[in-house]
Design a protein around this motif. Structure first.
Motif, PDB file in Angstrom:
ATOM      1  N   ALA A   1       1.610  77.371  44.151  1.00  0.00           N
ATOM      2  CA  ALA A   1       0.526  78.106  43.514  1.00  0.00           C
ATOM      3  C   ALA A   1       0.983  79.481  43.059  1.00  0.00           C
ATOM      4  O   ALA A   1       0.609  79.955  41.978  1.00  0.00           O
ATOM      5  CB  ALA A   1      -0.656  78.239  44.480  1.00  0.00           C
ATOM      6  N   VAL A   2       1.808  80.141  43.883  1.00  0.00           N
ATOM      7  CA  VAL A   2       2.306  81.463  43.496  1.00  0.00           C
ATOM      8  C   VAL A   2       3.233  81.343  42.296  1.00  0.00           C
ATOM      9  O   VAL A   2       3.157  82.126  41.335  1.00  0.00           O
ATOM     10  CB  VAL A   2       3.027  82.129  44.682  1.00  0.00           C
ATOM     11  N   ARG A   3       4.130  80.358  42.324  1.00  0.00           N
ATOM     12  CA  ARG A   3       5.023  80.167  41.172  1.00  0.00           C
ATOM     13  C   ARG A   3       4.226  79.859  39.907  1.00  0.00           C
ATOM     14  O   ARG A   3       4.516  80.386  38.825  1.00  0.00           O
ATOM     15  CB  ARG A   3       6.022  79.041  41.461  1.00  0.00           C
ATOM     16  N   SER A   4       3.210  79.011  40.024  1.00  0.00           N
ATOM     17  CA  SER A   4       2.440  78.664  38.835  1.00  0.00           C
ATOM     18  C   SER A   4       1.592  79.835  38.356  1.00  0.00           C
ATOM     19  O   SER A   4       1.309  79.952  37.167  1.00  0.00           O
ATOM     20  CB  SER A   4       1.570  77.433  39.095  1.00  0.00           C
ATOM     21  N   LEU A   5       1.177  80.726  39.285  1.00  0.00           N
ATOM     22  CA  LEU A   5       0.471  81.937  38.875  1.00  0.00           C
ATOM     23  C   LEU A   5       1.337  82.763  37.933  1.00  0.00           C
ATOM     24  O   LEU A   5       0.866  83.228  36.885  1.00  0.00           O
ATOM     25  CB  LEU A   5       0.104  82.762  40.113  1.00  0.00           C
ATOM     26  N   TRP A   6       2.609  82.922  38.308  1.00  0.00           N
ATOM     27  CA  TRP A   6       3.507  83.734  37.487  1.00  0.00           C
ATOM     28  C   TRP A   6       3.990  82.976  36.251  1.00  0.00           C
ATOM     29  O   TRP A   6       3.963  83.507  35.136  1.00  0.00           O
ATOM     30  CB  TRP A   6       4.686  84.216  38.333  1.00  0.00           C
ATOM     31  N   GLU A   7       4.431  81.732  36.450  1.00  0.00           N
ATOM     32  CA  GLU A   7       4.982  80.968  35.325  1.00  0.00           C
ATOM     33  C   GLU A   7       3.909  80.533  34.338  1.00  0.00           C
ATOM     34  O   GLU A   7       4.142  80.514  33.122  1.00  0.00           O
ATOM     35  CB  GLU A   7       5.709  79.731  35.845  1.00  0.00           C
ATOM     36  N   GLY A   8       2.733  80.166  34.871  1.00  0.00           N
ATOM     37  CA  GLY A   8       1.701  79.604  34.014  1.00  0.00           C
ATOM     38  C   GLY A   8       0.693  80.601  33.500  1.00  0.00           C
ATOM     39  O   GLY A   8      -0.043  80.312  32.554  1.00  0.00           O
ATOM     40  N   PHE A   9       0.650  81.818  34.132  1.00  0.00           N
ATOM     41  CA  PHE A   9      -0.336  82.797  33.674  1.00  0.00           C
ATOM     42  C   PHE A   9       0.257  84.187  33.448  1.00  0.00           C
ATOM     43  O   PHE A   9       0.227  84.703  32.335  1.00  0.00           O
ATOM     44  CB  PHE A   9      -1.498  82.910  34.655  1.00  0.00           C
ATOM     45  N   VAL A  10       0.799  84.817  34.490  1.00  0.00           N
ATOM     46  CA  VAL A  10       1.210  86.220  34.352  1.00  0.00           C
ATOM     47  C   VAL A  10       2.247  86.402  33.256  1.00  0.00           C
ATOM     48  O   VAL A  10       2.105  87.287  32.390  1.00  0.00           O
ATOM     49  CB  VAL A  10       1.729  86.775  35.692  1.00  0.00           C
ATOM     50  N   VAL A  11       3.298  85.590  33.262  1.00  0.00           N
ATOM     51  CA  VAL A  11       4.362  85.756  32.267  1.00  0.00           C
ATOM     52  C   VAL A  11       3.860  85.470  30.850  1.00  0.00           C
ATOM     53  O   VAL A  11       4.012  86.311  29.950  1.00  0.00           O
ATOM     54  CB  VAL A  11       5.577  84.878  32.622  1.00  0.00           C
TER      55      VAL A  11
END
Length: 407
Positions: free
Chosen positions: A75-85
Motif C-alpha cells: 500500500a505504501v509503495r502504491s501510494l508513492w508509485e500510483g499517486f504521489v509521483v
C-alpha cells in the motif's frame, strides 16, 4: 503610530483528498482571519466543493490515478508509485506558474505533494511542510522491508530507503541541483503537524525546533443533512465511519460490524455507508455523516473507524475513545500508538469477527479507562493551539529572513 503589517500571500499545495483538504482549509481560514491572502493549486472539481466559490484556485486539471493496494508495504509503495509521483509530475508545471505569477511569500506544501517544495525551492521562495498524517513523521517505515516477502531496495534501505530514492528521483527530474537536495517532505524551517508528540511517536523533550505540533485543525464546514430526531436518547451511540477512500474495501467489515452491534441492544449505531449496507436494528445510515457536528453536540459516545488522522483527532479532542481497524498507510501506526496509550482498542480489519468487534465496542463504552485516556490525549492535542497556532507560526516563518533556492 506604526504602519500596519503588510498582508502576506500563502500558496497551498495539497492533494485533492478530503483528509488533506479539510485541515488545510481550517489553516487557510485562520490565515485569512489575520488579514492575509491565500490561494490553492489543484483540480477545481475536487477543491471547489470543499473550499467554496470564493477560493482562488490555480487549476491543474484532473486525471485518474492507479488504485492503491489494500495494506502493508504494497500500500505504501502504491501510494508513492500510483499517486504521489504521478501527481507531482502532473502538477509541477502549474505549481511553478502559480509561484511565478501569484508571487507568494510562503508556500505550504503537503508532505504528499512534493511539487510544492520543488517549485518553491527552484524559485527561491520559502516553503513550509504540512503533515496531516503520521506516515512521514518519526519515520515509522524505518526497518520495514520494501516488499511483502522481505526484500529491499537501495542497498538494503528497506521501504524507507526505497521511498527516499523516489524522492531524490523527483528532485533530479525537476532539474534542481543535486548538491542542494532537501527531502521535499521536510522544510528545514517549519513543519506543521496535526498531532501531538505522543500521537506521533516523538519524544516530547526532543521535538525539533522546526516542528509545530498544533493538533487537529478544525473549522466550521458545510455538513450534510442528518436526521437528528432519530437519535435515541435512551441508548449510547457509536459512530461507524471507514473513510471515503476505504468504501470499496469496507463492505465485509461493515457486515461484521453490523452483526456485532445487533448483539448490543443498548447501543445505537450511526453508520456512514451506502444504501446497500447492512445496518443493525435501529441504526441510522447515511452516505455522508456530519462527523464533527456529531462530536461537538456530544451525540456519540465512541467511534469505530479506520484510524485516519482527521477522524482520530476530531474524536480525541472531544474525549471520545475509539475502536480502530486500520487498513493502510499511516492508519496502522496511529492505531498502534493509541492502543498503547489506552485511548483505543485495535482490531484487525481483515479478520476481526463480530464477536471480537462486539467485545472491542463494549470495552470502550463500558470501561472508564478508555474515556479517561482519550480525554488526556485530547487535552494534549488541544494544547497545540489548532488552526490559530498554525497560522501564527506560519506568519512568523514567512516574515523571517530566508536564504532558499538554487545558488
Amino acid at each position: 503610530m506604526s504602519a500596519p503589517a503588510v498582508p502576506l500571500r500563502l500558496l497551498i499545495v495539497v492533494p485533492p483528498l478530503a483528509g488533506h483538504l479539510l485541515p488545510a482549509r481550517a489553516l487557510a481560514l485562520a490565515w485569512a482571519a489575520r488579514g492575509h491572502e491565500v490561494s490553492w493549486v489543484g483540480p477545481e472539481p475536487a477543491l471547489r466543493p470543499v473550499l467554496g466559490p470564493d477560493a482562488v484556485v490555480h487549476p491543474t486539471g484532473a486525471r485518474l490515478f492507479r488504485e492503491q493496494a489494500v495494506g502493508g508495504a504494497a500500500a505504501v509503495r502504491s501510494l508513492w508509485e500510483g499517486f504521489v509521483v504521478p501527481h507531482t509530475r502532473f502538477t509541477l508545471g502549474t505549481v511553478r506558474r502559480a509561484v511565478a505569477q501569484w508571487r507568494p511569500d510562503v508556500v505550504l506544501v503537503d508532505q504528499h505533494s512534493p511539487a510544492g517544495a520543488l517549485a518553491a525551492h527552484g524559485a527561491g521562495v520559502p516553503w513550509a511542510s504540512f503533515a496531516p498524517s503520521s506516515l512521514e513523521i518519526g519515520d515509522p517505515l524505518d526497518g520495514v522491508p520494501s516488499e511483502e516477502g522481505g526484500g529491499s531496495d537501495n542497498g538494503g534501505g528497506g521501504l524507507a530507503g526505497w521511498r527516499d530514492g523516489v524522492l531524490r528521483g523527483l528532485w533530479e527530474r525537476a532539474g534542481l541541483p543535486a548538491g542542494q537536495y532537501t527531502d521535499p517532505r521536510f522544510s528545514p524551517g517549519l513543519v506543521v503537524a496535526t498531532g501531538s508528540a505522543a500521537l506521533l511517536g516523538l519524544d516530547a523533550a526532543a521535538v525539533p525546533a522546526a516542528y509545530a505540533l498544533v493538533g487537529p485543525l478544525l473549522a466550521e464546514r458545510p455538513e450534510p443533512p442528518f436526521p437528528w430526531e432519530r437519535l435515541d436518547p435512551a441508548r449510547r451511540r457509536v459512530l461507524v465511519t471507514m473513510g471515503t477512500l476505504s468504501a470499496e474495501v469496507a463492505g465485509g467489515f461493515l457486515d461484521r460490524t453490523a452483526a456485532a452491534l445487533a448483539e448490543l441492544p443498548d447501543v445505537q449505531a450511526v453508520v456512514a455507508a451506502s444504501g446497500e449496507a447492512v445496518l443493525p436494528p435501529g441504526a441510522i445510515g447515511c452516505a455522508r455523516v456530519p462527523v464533527l457536528e456529531l462530536l461537538e453536540r456530544g451525540a456519540v459516545d465512541a467511534v469505530l473507524c479506520h484510524g485516519g488522522m482527521n477522524t482520530v483527532g476530531e474524536s480525541l479532542v472531544h474525549g471520545r475513545p475509539l475502536v480502530l481497524a486500520p487498513i493502510r498507510h499511516d492508519q496502522p501506526v496511529t492505531a498502534g500508538r493509541l492502543a498503547a496509550l489506552g485511548a483505543a482498542v485495535r482490531v484487525d480489519f481483515a479478520t476481526a469477527t463480530s464477536d471480537q468487534l462486539r467485545a472491542a465496542l463494549r470495552a470502550v463504552l463500558d470501561r472508564p479507562g478508555y474515556r479517561d485516556a482519550a480525554a488526556l490525549v485530547g487535552r494534549q492535542l488541544r494544547d497545540g493551539g489548532g488552526a490559530v497556532a498554525a497560522a501564527e507560526r506560519l506568519e512568523r516563518f514567512a516574515r523571517a529572513p530566508h536564504r532558499t533556492g538554487p545558488a
